[in-house]
Design an enzyme around this catalytic site. Structure first.
Site, PDB file in Angstrom:
ATOM      1  N   HIS A 120       0.873  -1.181   0.000  1.00  0.00           N
ATOM      2  CA  HIS A 120       0.000   0.000   0.000  1.00  0.00           C
ATOM      3  C   HIS A 120       0.911   1.232   0.000  1.00  0.00           C
ATOM      4  CE1 HIS A 120      -2.757   2.954   1.845  1.00  0.00           C
ATOM      5  NE2 HIS A 120      -3.748   2.156   1.496  1.00  0.00           N
ATOM      6  N   ASP A 197       3.037  -4.790   7.997  1.00  0.00           N
ATOM      7  CA  ASP A 197       1.803  -4.010   7.889  1.00  0.00           C
ATOM      8  C   ASP A 197       0.649  -5.011   7.933  1.00  0.00           C
ATOM      9  OD1 ASP A 197      -0.476  -2.775   6.998  1.00  0.00           O
ATOM     10  OD2 ASP A 197       0.439  -1.851   5.232  1.00  0.00           O
ATOM     11  N   GLN A 200      -4.546  -5.520   6.786  1.00  0.00           N
ATOM     12  CA  GLN A 200      -5.544  -6.425   6.191  1.00  0.00           C
ATOM     13  C   GLN A 200      -5.482  -7.829   6.785  1.00  0.00           C
ATOM     14  OE1 GLN A 200      -7.876  -5.346   4.314  1.00  0.00           O
ATOM     15  NE2 GLN A 200      -7.074  -3.366   3.626  1.00  0.00           N
ATOM     16  N   LYS A 223     -10.702  -1.377  10.274  1.00  0.00           N
ATOM     17  CA  LYS A 223     -10.892  -2.516   9.376  1.00  0.00           C
ATOM     18  C   LYS A 223     -11.239  -3.780  10.163  1.00  0.00           C
ATOM     19  CE  LYS A 223      -7.385  -0.621   6.260  1.00  0.00           C
ATOM     20  NZ  LYS A 223      -8.175  -0.026   5.191  1.00  0.00           N
ATOM     21  N   CYS A 363      -4.856   2.489  -3.703  1.00  0.00           N
ATOM     22  CA  CYS A 363      -3.622   3.023  -3.084  1.00  0.00           C
ATOM     23  C   CYS A 363      -2.460   2.061  -3.271  1.00  0.00           C
ATOM     24  CB  CYS A 363      -3.828   3.347  -1.604  1.00  0.00           C
ATOM     25  SG  CYS A 363      -5.123   4.520  -1.305  1.00  0.00           S
TER      26      CYS A 363
HETATM   27  N1  C6P Z   1      -6.351   0.301   2.875  1.00  0.00           N
HETATM   28  C1  C6P Z   1      -8.148  -0.074   1.288  1.00  0.00           C
HETATM   29  O1  C6P Z   1      -9.241   0.201   0.776  1.00  0.00           O
HETATM   30  P1  C6P Z   1      -5.168   3.596   7.201  1.00  0.00           P
HETATM   31  O2  C6P Z   1      -5.821   4.356   6.076  1.00  0.00           O
HETATM   32  O3  C6P Z   1      -4.016   4.352   7.791  1.00  0.00           O
HETATM   33  O4  C6P Z   1      -6.129   3.060   8.201  1.00  0.00           O
HETATM   34  O5  C6P Z   1      -4.557   2.264   6.512  1.00  0.00           O
HETATM   35  C2  C6P Z   1      -3.644   2.387   5.443  1.00  0.00           C
HETATM   36  C3  C6P Z   1      -3.363   1.023   4.890  1.00  0.00           C
HETATM   37  C4  C6P Z   1      -2.091   0.488   5.050  1.00  0.00           C
HETATM   38  N2  C6P Z   1      -1.802  -0.758   4.644  1.00  0.00           N
HETATM   39  C5  C6P Z   1      -2.720  -1.541   4.072  1.00  0.00           C
HETATM   40  C6  C6P Z   1      -2.343  -2.945   3.675  1.00  0.00           C
HETATM   41  C7  C6P Z   1      -4.014  -1.057   3.874  1.00  0.00           C
HETATM   42  O6  C6P Z   1      -4.925  -1.842   3.299  1.00  0.00           O
HETATM   43  C8  C6P Z   1      -4.337   0.265   4.265  1.00  0.00           C
HETATM   44  C9  C6P Z   1      -5.700   0.827   3.997  1.00  0.00           C
HETATM   45  C10 C6P Z   1      -7.708   0.692   2.516  1.00  0.00           C
HETATM   46  O7  C6P Z   1      -7.437  -0.955   0.850  1.00  0.00           O
HETATM   47  C11 C6P Z   1      -7.895   2.158   2.359  1.00  0.00           C
HETATM   48  S1  C6P Z   1      -6.773   2.885   1.177  1.00  0.00           S
END
Ligand code: C6P
Length: 405
Positions: A120, A197, A200, A223, A363
């Protein structure tokens, strides 16, 4: 798994969108919240609201106890050894930026940081910025056509120059589950630290940071049935102790003098200012919700959903399904192979039928370039999703195909 009982706990699911019952398949972007989480936030503001760690009065102490109980729930949930290793942040992006600055202060010119092609943007850009500041070098583990990491190349990238390996546990764009145990072992073999990270992964799999021997693990509450604006940075205590604070402010200090200041003990050294108290407490409620079902049970149900979705989607003509043969969880990406059709066309037609998916680059622009597409359509599941909803998705895609032909 009594899906009816589970769904009854999620008020938002019981509405119509564009005249159709909502089919919510955008859980990788943000999952819906059960009553227990919503009520936790409301009752905090109705009954407790006060600042934490600052007051001698009853409400302040109650708020502090609740927030620290939630930290303990997070510690237990991910198998950390101490609550000192659990830092509240505003989300995964904040956690990674914190690390890039704080752990980043140990990075010098010529050092190497390894990420993967499957990341991401939140796990690419902060490291690029660190490399720009320090003259360190960013290396990338390539992926094959399906989206699997090339572990041979990873091995060849590792050297005594490698200071950090930062990869995701599960890809948000393709749902691919990465071999993080092997990555951690190999990186430690050359003395590098590892950040995973887990944005997910935490909603879908049991996590044991101590068993994994991972140095840092980050994720977002929103999430995993929790509120937005809350995240976690797990770090091994000895590393967090060595790292300088990221941001300065109230409550992260021991003593402030104009000649110089000293910092509070863990975890507070990394938590300046008034935190998202209601949100941090509600993350505990989200963990209670997941524990009440059992994370293994959640995982098993979602595995069945994923297998069913793959089986049904591959039967649709002119539909490419990505990462089909890989071990995946949570999300499945696909594209209609029709000339001039963008994934957002499919997304809009599905929305007209009450079906919420995400379309675009998610992203993860480097993944899209690697696949040679502008974007994909992505359906993502969590515990309240049903097989009937996957049937409706398939029907919706067939209908969209007719409209777009
Ligand atoms: N992915 C998606 O629709 P935040 O926004 O800080 O809570 O998470 C960022 C982020 C970082 N790593 C991974 C693997 C992610 O999936 C995400 C967030 C969402 O896939 C929103 S872009």
């Amino acid at each position: 798994m009594n899906l009816e009982e589970i769904r009854a706990q999620f008020p938002l699911l019981h509405q119509k969108i564009n005249g159709y019952p909502l089919v919510y398949l955008d859980n990788a972007a943000s999952s819906q919240k059960p009553d227990s989480v919503i009520n936790c936030i409301a009752s905090y503001y109705r009954e407790i609201n006060a600042n934490v760690h600052r007051g001698i009065h009853t409400l302040s102490q109650e708020a502090t106890v609740k927030m620290e109980q939630s930290r303990e729930k997070v510690r237990d949930f991910i198998g950390a050894k101490s609550e000192k290793e659990i830092i509240f942040t505003s989300g995964t992006s904040h956690s990674i930026n914190l690390l890039a600055h704080s752990f980043g202060s140990f990075i010098a010119k010529g050092d190497e940081i390894i990420v993967s092609h499957l990341e991401h943007h939140s796990n690419i850009v902060p490291w690029q910025m660190l490399c720009q500041r320090t003259g360190a070098i960013l290396k990338v583990i390539p992926i094959d056509d399906q989206g699997a990491l090339d572990m041979d190349v990873f091995q060849s990238l590792l050297s005594s120059q490698t200071k950090l390996v930062a990869v995701n546990h599960i890809s948000n764009a393709l749902g691919v589950i990465n071999p993080i145990q092997e990555i951690i072992q190999k990186a430690h073999g050359v003395g590098a630290k590892v950040m995973i990270d887990g944005a997910q992964a935490v909603p879908h799999l049991p996590i044991d940071v101590t068993g994994l021997d991972v140095d840092f693990y980050v994720f977002s509450a929103h999430k995993m049935y929790g509120p937005t604006g809350v995240g976690i940075l797990y770090g091994k205590q000895e590393l967090l102790e060595q790292m300088p604070p990221f941001m300065g402010g109230g409550e992260m200090i021991r003593e402030v003098r104009f000649e110089g200041s000293t910092y509070a003990d863990l975890p507070f050294k990394f938590e300046p200012g008034t935190p998202n108290i209601a949100g941090n407490i509600a993350l505990g409620a989200a963990i209670d919700f997941m524990n009440s079902l059992g994370v293994e049970n959640i995982q098993n149900h979602e595995k069945k959903l994923m297998a069913y979705a793959k089986e049904k989607l591959i039967q649709i003509e002119n539909l490419t399904v990505y990462a089909l043969d890989l071990d995946t969880a949570g999300a499945i990406s696909f594209n209609l192979n029709l000339p001039g059709v963008h994934p957002s066309d499919l997304g809009m037609i599905l929305d007209k039928q009450g079906i919420a998916i995400r379309t675009g680059h998610h992203c993860t622009q480097p993944i899209m370039s690697r696949l040679g597409v502008l974007g994909t359509a992505r359906a993502s599941f969590c515990v309240y999703n049903t097989f009937e909803e996957i049937d409706l998705l398939v029907k919706g895609i067939e209908k969209a195909k007719q409209l777009l032909l």
